[in-house]
Design a protein around this motif. Sequence first.
Motif, PDB file in Angstrom:
ATOM      1  N   UNK A  35      -9.384 -16.065 -11.172  1.00  0.00           N
ATOM      2  CA  UNK A  35      -9.751 -15.274 -10.225  1.00  0.00           C
ATOM      3  C   UNK A  35      -8.682 -14.969  -9.170  1.00  0.00           C
ATOM      4  N   UNK A  36      -8.361 -13.559  -9.395  1.00  0.00           N
ATOM      5  CA  UNK A  36      -7.161 -13.046  -8.741  1.00  0.00           C
ATOM      6  C   UNK A  36      -7.305 -12.195  -7.499  1.00  0.00           C
ATOM      7  N   UNK A  37      -7.036 -12.893  -6.445  1.00  0.00           N
ATOM      8  CA  UNK A  37      -7.190 -12.188  -5.153  1.00  0.00           C
ATOM      9  C   UNK A  37      -6.121 -11.434  -4.834  1.00  0.00           C
ATOM     10  N   UNK A  38      -6.277  -9.974  -4.672  1.00  0.00           N
ATOM     11  CA  UNK A  38      -5.167  -9.203  -4.575  1.00  0.00           C
ATOM     12  C   UNK A  38      -5.680  -8.336  -3.171  1.00  0.00           C
ATOM     13  N   UNK A  39      -6.034  -8.860  -2.218  1.00  0.00           N
ATOM     14  CA  UNK A  39      -6.342  -8.490  -0.923  1.00  0.00           C
ATOM     15  C   UNK A  39      -5.129  -7.827  -0.232  1.00  0.00           C
ATOM     16  N   UNK A  40      -3.898  -8.021  -0.543  1.00  0.00           N
ATOM     17  CA  UNK A  40      -2.826  -7.665   0.047  1.00  0.00           C
ATOM     18  C   UNK A  40      -2.079  -7.044  -0.625  1.00  0.00           C
ATOM     19  N   UNK A  41      -2.814  -6.256  -1.796  1.00  0.00           N
ATOM     20  CA  UNK A  41      -1.609  -5.725  -2.906  1.00  0.00           C
ATOM     21  C   UNK A  41      -1.013  -4.466  -2.286  1.00  0.00           C
ATOM     22  N   UNK A  42      -1.592  -3.621  -1.068  1.00  0.00           N
ATOM     23  CA  UNK A  42      -0.772  -2.694  -0.714  1.00  0.00           C
ATOM     24  C   UNK A  42       0.339  -2.781   0.133  1.00  0.00           C
ATOM     25  N   UNK A  43       0.500  -4.067   0.461  1.00  0.00           N
ATOM     26  CA  UNK A  43       1.768  -4.468   0.977  1.00  0.00           C
ATOM     27  C   UNK A  43       3.105  -4.530   0.106  1.00  0.00           C
TER      28      UNK A  43
ATOM     29  N   UNK B 286      -7.740  -7.959 -18.828  1.00  0.00           N
ATOM     30  CA  UNK B 286      -9.306  -7.890 -18.806  1.00  0.00           C
ATOM     31  C   UNK B 286     -10.067  -8.997 -19.474  1.00  0.00           C
ATOM     32  N   UNK B 287      -9.662  -9.646 -20.307  1.00  0.00           N
ATOM     33  CA  UNK B 287     -10.223 -10.492 -20.905  1.00  0.00           C
ATOM     34  C   UNK B 287     -10.227 -11.763 -20.346  1.00  0.00           C
ATOM     35  N   UNK B 288      -9.527 -12.135 -19.228  1.00  0.00           N
ATOM     36  CA  UNK B 288      -9.524 -13.453 -18.799  1.00  0.00           C
ATOM     37  C   UNK B 288      -9.301 -13.296 -17.186  1.00  0.00           C
ATOM     38  N   UNK B 289      -9.707 -12.305 -16.477  1.00  0.00           N
ATOM     39  CA  UNK B 289      -9.409 -12.225 -15.180  1.00  0.00           C
ATOM     40  C   UNK B 289     -10.372 -11.324 -14.391  1.00  0.00           C
ATOM     41  N   UNK B 290     -10.683 -12.038 -13.240  1.00  0.00           N
ATOM     42  CA  UNK B 290     -11.618 -11.179 -12.328  1.00  0.00           C
ATOM     43  C   UNK B 290     -10.850 -10.866 -11.157  1.00  0.00           C
ATOM     44  N   UNK B 291     -10.797  -9.667 -10.611  1.00  0.00           N
ATOM     45  CA  UNK B 291     -10.012  -9.213  -9.791  1.00  0.00           C
ATOM     46  C   UNK B 291     -10.863  -8.956  -8.345  1.00  0.00           C
ATOM     47  N   UNK B 292      -9.966  -9.493  -7.127  1.00  0.00           N
ATOM     48  CA  UNK B 292     -10.839  -9.464  -6.014  1.00  0.00           C
ATOM     49  C   UNK B 292     -10.103  -8.481  -4.957  1.00  0.00           C
ATOM     50  N   UNK B 293     -10.622  -7.156  -4.619  1.00  0.00           N
ATOM     51  CA  UNK B 293      -9.982  -6.543  -3.574  1.00  0.00           C
ATOM     52  C   UNK B 293     -10.610  -6.222  -2.415  1.00  0.00           C
ATOM     53  N   UNK B 294      -9.940  -6.102  -1.417  1.00  0.00           N
ATOM     54  CA  UNK B 294     -10.357  -5.586   0.051  1.00  0.00           C
ATOM     55  C   UNK B 294     -10.100  -4.374   0.461  1.00  0.00           C
ATOM     56  N   UNK B 295     -10.698  -3.865   1.426  1.00  0.00           N
ATOM     57  CA  UNK B 295     -10.137  -2.784   2.335  1.00  0.00           C
ATOM     58  C   UNK B 295      -9.764  -3.249   3.779  1.00  0.00           C
ATOM     59  N   UNK B 296      -9.767  -4.852   3.944  1.00  0.00           N
ATOM     60  CA  UNK B 296      -9.671  -5.061   5.135  1.00  0.00           C
ATOM     61  C   UNK B 296      -8.162  -5.102   5.678  1.00  0.00           C
ATOM     62  N   UNK B 297      -7.247  -5.003   4.757  1.00  0.00           N
ATOM     63  CA  UNK B 297      -5.761  -5.138   5.422  1.00  0.00           C
ATOM     64  C   UNK B 297      -4.989  -4.068   4.897  1.00  0.00           C
ATOM     65  N   UNK B 298      -5.662  -3.130   4.214  1.00  0.00           N
ATOM     66  CA  UNK B 298      -5.064  -1.720   3.937  1.00  0.00           C
ATOM     67  C   UNK B 298      -5.865  -0.599   4.953  1.00  0.00           C
ATOM     68  N   UNK B 299      -7.213  -0.599   4.792  1.00  0.00           N
ATOM     69  CA  UNK B 299      -7.958   0.507   5.777  1.00  0.00           C
ATOM     70  C   UNK B 299      -8.144   0.041   7.098  1.00  0.00           C
ATOM     71  N   UNK B 300      -7.856  -1.372   7.491  1.00  0.00           N
ATOM     72  CA  UNK B 300      -8.031  -2.105   8.570  1.00  0.00           C
ATOM     73  C   UNK B 300      -9.598  -2.500   8.833  1.00  0.00           C
ATOM     74  N   UNK B 301     -10.327  -2.547   7.539  1.00  0.00           N
ATOM     75  CA  UNK B 301     -11.723  -2.877   7.561  1.00  0.00           C
ATOM     76  C   UNK B 301     -12.245  -4.293   8.075  1.00  0.00           C
ATOM     77  N   UNK B 302     -11.460  -4.983   8.716  1.00  0.00           N
ATOM     78  CA  UNK B 302     -11.847  -6.594   8.730  1.00  0.00           C
ATOM     79  C   UNK B 302     -13.347  -6.463   9.768  1.00  0.00           C
ATOM     80  N   UNK B 303     -13.482  -5.437  10.645  1.00  0.00           N
ATOM     81  CA  UNK B 303     -14.353  -5.383  11.468  1.00  0.00           C
ATOM     82  C   UNK B 303     -15.733  -4.282  10.773  1.00  0.00           C
ATOM     83  N   UNK B 304     -15.391  -3.646   9.938  1.00  0.00           N
ATOM     84  CA  UNK B 304     -16.326  -2.625   9.059  1.00  0.00           C
ATOM     85  C   UNK B 304     -16.761  -3.349   7.719  1.00  0.00           C
TER      86      UNK B 304
END
Lengths: 412, 412
Positions: free
Chosen positions: A215-223, A240-258
């Motif tokens: 489970x690959x959490x890349x929420x901060x990749x844009x830093x 692609x055969x062994x990982x699920x990637x988690x991404x977020x617009x919270x910390x690049x677009x500032x979407x924590x409240x969106x």
Amino acid sequence: MAHLNEHYLKLKAGYLFPEIARRVRQFSEEDPEQGKSLVRCGIGDVTEALPPAVIEAMHRAIDELASRETFRGYGPEQGYEFLRHAIAENEYRKRSIDIAEDEIFVSDGSKCDCGNILDIFSHQNRIAVVDPVYPVYVDTNVMVGHTGPADPSGAYEGLVYLPCTKNNGFVPEIPSERVDLVYLCFPNNPTGSVATRGQLECWVNYALSAGAIIFYDAAYESYITEPEIPHSIYEIPGALECAIEFRSFSKNGGFTGVRCGFTVLSKSLMALTSGGKKKALHPLWNRRFSTKFNGVGYPVQRGAQAIYSQVGQAQVRSLIGHYLGNAQILAESMRSTGLEVFGGRNAPYIWVAAPTGYSSWQVFDKLLRDVQVVITPGVGFGVQGEGYFRVSAFNSRENAEEAARRFKKVRW
Amino acid sequence: MAHLNEHYLKLKAGYLFPEIARRVRQFSEEDPEQGKSLVRCGIGDVTEALPPAVIEAMHRAIDELASRETFRGYGPEQGYEFLRHAIAENEYRKRSIDIAEDEIFVSDGSKCDCGNILDIFSHQNRIAVVDPVYPVYVDTNVMVGHTGPADPSGAYEGLVYLPCTKNNGFVPEIPSERVDLVYLCFPNNPTGSVATRGQLECWVNYALSAGAIIFYDAAYESYITEPEIPHSIYEIPGALECAIEFRSFSKNGGFTGVRCGFTVLSKSLMALTSGGKKKALHPLWNRRFSTKFNGVGYPVQRGAQAIYSQVGQAQVRSLIGHYLGNAQILAESMRSTGLEVFGGRNAPYIWVAAPTGYSSWQVFDKLLRDVQVVITPGVGFGVQGEGYFRVSAFNSRENAEEAARRFKKVRW
């Protein structure tokens, strides 16, 4: 009679942030004058306005909902094609990663996804988490019964904890015992560390040979600023055969409240039935979305799409530049007083070793009392966080500079 | 090696709406001219624009996010105080129901809540659903392993199905066998039926005596026109101790594409541990929100709040009036051809008995071919739906009138 889920009763109370709030409140009550001049570097929440491109796109979308001709009701549960396409194109195809639109699942945030993903797995998997760790990975496993009770240090029976220490550069080593699901997060919260291509290759090769899923959490990749550091685990062949990637617009677009994020789950990712048959996980995750979710609001998806416009990309780069500038100012000020400082180069978090003789909470209390700066004690993220503290770069420039001035005044 | 959740493999393919789409597509291909004149009365999605008060509130909230002085990041996971207060005040206290703000949990929609609520219950509960049924209640139980496989009729082993028929006025009778969790939905989708105060009293008394918990889905409560029909199950004394209420802004404010709803879970609602101890469920649901959810976006919550303003209330009443007006026009046209028609008075759905000799799908095909109107075959909602069809009143007035004219032309 109705029975409750007793696994919830094993959960330790959310200790860290309430305890920080308690100590700050007590300090402010004892010394109201000093309490007013607090600078908060504890919280992992963005502080700056949404990018103008996002604001414009959301206004336009809301105007569409104001007229029956352009009104949109239920959208596709997995996200509108316009957003899934923008993500596939900009996050993956531009990096030569072959992701189809329908392998992208738009959600209302990474925190939900990190918890919900467990729905599609059986309860017999052996779970590994890093230490220090984002508590959601641990708590969601406790809640579904994947662990025993917690020991006095807060570690749960049955979970495999992978230490992230100064010695391994805060990147965990491959476990010696069997694990089936592994949570990795790079750039890391709280340590600010990143994994090199070589380190990620080791993990992918391990997962492929062990049949484990990352489970690959890349929420901060844009830093990420160093060009050789992978932004996505799918930059590694075989991922692609062994990982699920988690991404977020919270910390690049500032979407924590969106509230918007997404997961990527390739159609080639397989897991076993109890009878030992390999089956694709994609239909299960797709079905979970159709049955337990009704999609992200239309204006929010238009806002997320705007992040990928040319002007949106420039605005996001400027936001990230702002926070990374803060990180540099904060890191330098602490380094100048002789502290050992990690992270902050490819992440909005700085991980600082407490001076000899100080525990995490002793540092917290000293910084609060001596210079009125609030940080996060590292031990709150796990046993291996003891003796460290986290400084968040999410702040105005003015506050970051003020905190930096104050750090320099501390006499350890 | 990672194992998947095999319970997902028991799920029947989402058959109903894909099959409708397939037949409509085939018809339109065979007869492109007629295909162009289709009137769709199949879908349970709103068609009219958002109320202006909601539009204004969302624009204002987005402008707040455009400036760092008024920016808001993470909000409380359970919802902002301003919205929880408006809900408690307008939906409950005005009806003399004593609900605290922190007993209201704001979510991104009722569909999510109906599925997620199972997280806080153990797997040993016996589950009852009505038939015909909103498929989400059933499928989410299948996914977590509360059932065996489905039989050829689509009914899952281990679930208790409570028939809703013409004979019981489409309100289920108290089950004779033990059940622990019961899903009720009034005004009902798909039958459009409502439960009287007396019927709800029977259910509450049963639940209190059996220690069962009622999941009460009141997504359509604002369509209730008859003053003696309860809008909330909490109008029945004792219901706070035995029911969780699910509510939505989808069908009153038209939020299907915006995403907001809420659950009410009283602090006095208890369930058992395996050791037979009674414990409150509120801390578990609260913990689920904190750990697996990050709140609803700020602009959406401001939009929902605007529904409770004086002008917002008037606009919502006008929307509901529009859809109920459609329902009356559609119901009358079908009645005039001798069909037996239910619902549509306190609900946006009309439930129609197929003429003798017609199955649900035969009615579907006949209406499609003869008058180019799309309806939903009742059997798609369960065995007891066979011989019925659902007509949705979510439409423009023009379309509703056109459908009504066409219904009158049908020769059965």
